[in-house]
Design an enzyme around this catalytic site. Sequence first.
Site, PDB file in Angstrom:
ATOM      1  N   CYS A 131      13.103  -2.939 -12.726  1.00  0.00           N
ATOM      2  CA  CYS A 131      14.221  -3.079 -13.666  1.00  0.00           C
ATOM      3  C   CYS A 131      15.463  -3.523 -12.885  1.00  0.00           C
ATOM      4  O   CYS A 131      15.486  -3.439 -11.653  1.00  0.00           O
ATOM      5  CB  CYS A 131      14.469  -1.756 -14.390  1.00  0.00           C
ATOM      6  SG  CYS A 131      15.174  -0.460 -13.336  1.00  0.00           S
ATOM      7  N   GLU A 158       3.947   1.060  -5.298  1.00  0.00           N
ATOM      8  CA  GLU A 158       3.872   1.777  -4.020  1.00  0.00           C
ATOM      9  C   GLU A 158       4.775   1.137  -2.976  1.00  0.00           C
ATOM     10  O   GLU A 158       5.423   1.833  -2.188  1.00  0.00           O
ATOM     11  CB  GLU A 158       2.433   1.873  -3.524  1.00  0.00           C
ATOM     12  CG  GLU A 158       1.502   2.652  -4.446  1.00  0.00           C
ATOM     13  CD  GLU A 158       1.981   4.051  -4.831  1.00  0.00           C
ATOM     14  OE1 GLU A 158       2.789   4.664  -4.083  1.00  0.00           O
ATOM     15  OE2 GLU A 158       1.559   4.540  -5.891  1.00  0.00           O
ATOM     16  N   CYS A 179      10.027  -0.398 -16.421  1.00  0.00           N
ATOM     17  CA  CYS A 179      10.126  -0.604 -14.971  1.00  0.00           C
ATOM     18  C   CYS A 179       8.817  -0.243 -14.277  1.00  0.00           C
ATOM     19  O   CYS A 179       8.206   0.794 -14.561  1.00  0.00           O
ATOM     20  CB  CYS A 179      11.272   0.235 -14.404  1.00  0.00           C
ATOM     21  SG  CYS A 179      11.513   0.000 -12.616  1.00  0.00           S
TER      22      CYS A 179
END
Length: 178
Positions: free
Chosen positions: A167, A133, A148
Amino acid sequence: MNLPDITIISFGYFEKDLLEKVSEAVKGEFRCSMNVKEGHIDLSEFYDPARRQYNGNNLLKHVDAIPMPESNKTIGLFNVDLFIPILTYIFGQAFLGGRTGIASLYRLNNECYGMKKNDKLLLERFQKEVIHELGHTLGLIHCNISSCVMRSSTYVEDIDQKEHMLCPGCRKEIGLVK
């Protein structure tokens, strides 16, 4: 991009150890300064009796309206069942490129799915959701790299398959690497 100053606001009871570990994970991933605060709101105004859940859109707007002069990113932590009108439930939500996000422990618990309690897994899921978030607040959209943390998660199993970090492409996008 300047590194963010992030404030975590816990709304409701969270064990100190859990908050410290979430804070450390966020600090490690975003290389930022962290503040952890306790917040108090009357959740009853966000409750939808027909759904028996709490309106994530309205909670996000409420948290966003809380002044936080010491930070430029804020995430509110809850332990209630969140929804948005177009989805049955959500784990969290954020304003894309904005200042604020929210995340909830509620649907991250194994017990919610009739499985045995697992505090280690719960912590890992929560760390990933909070980082996810906050990634949205930094302007990151969902990533299609399977490991990721910014990959979209519809189910807890999706969260379990991700790493707790961005990532290389997402890291580069927000300026964590050149």
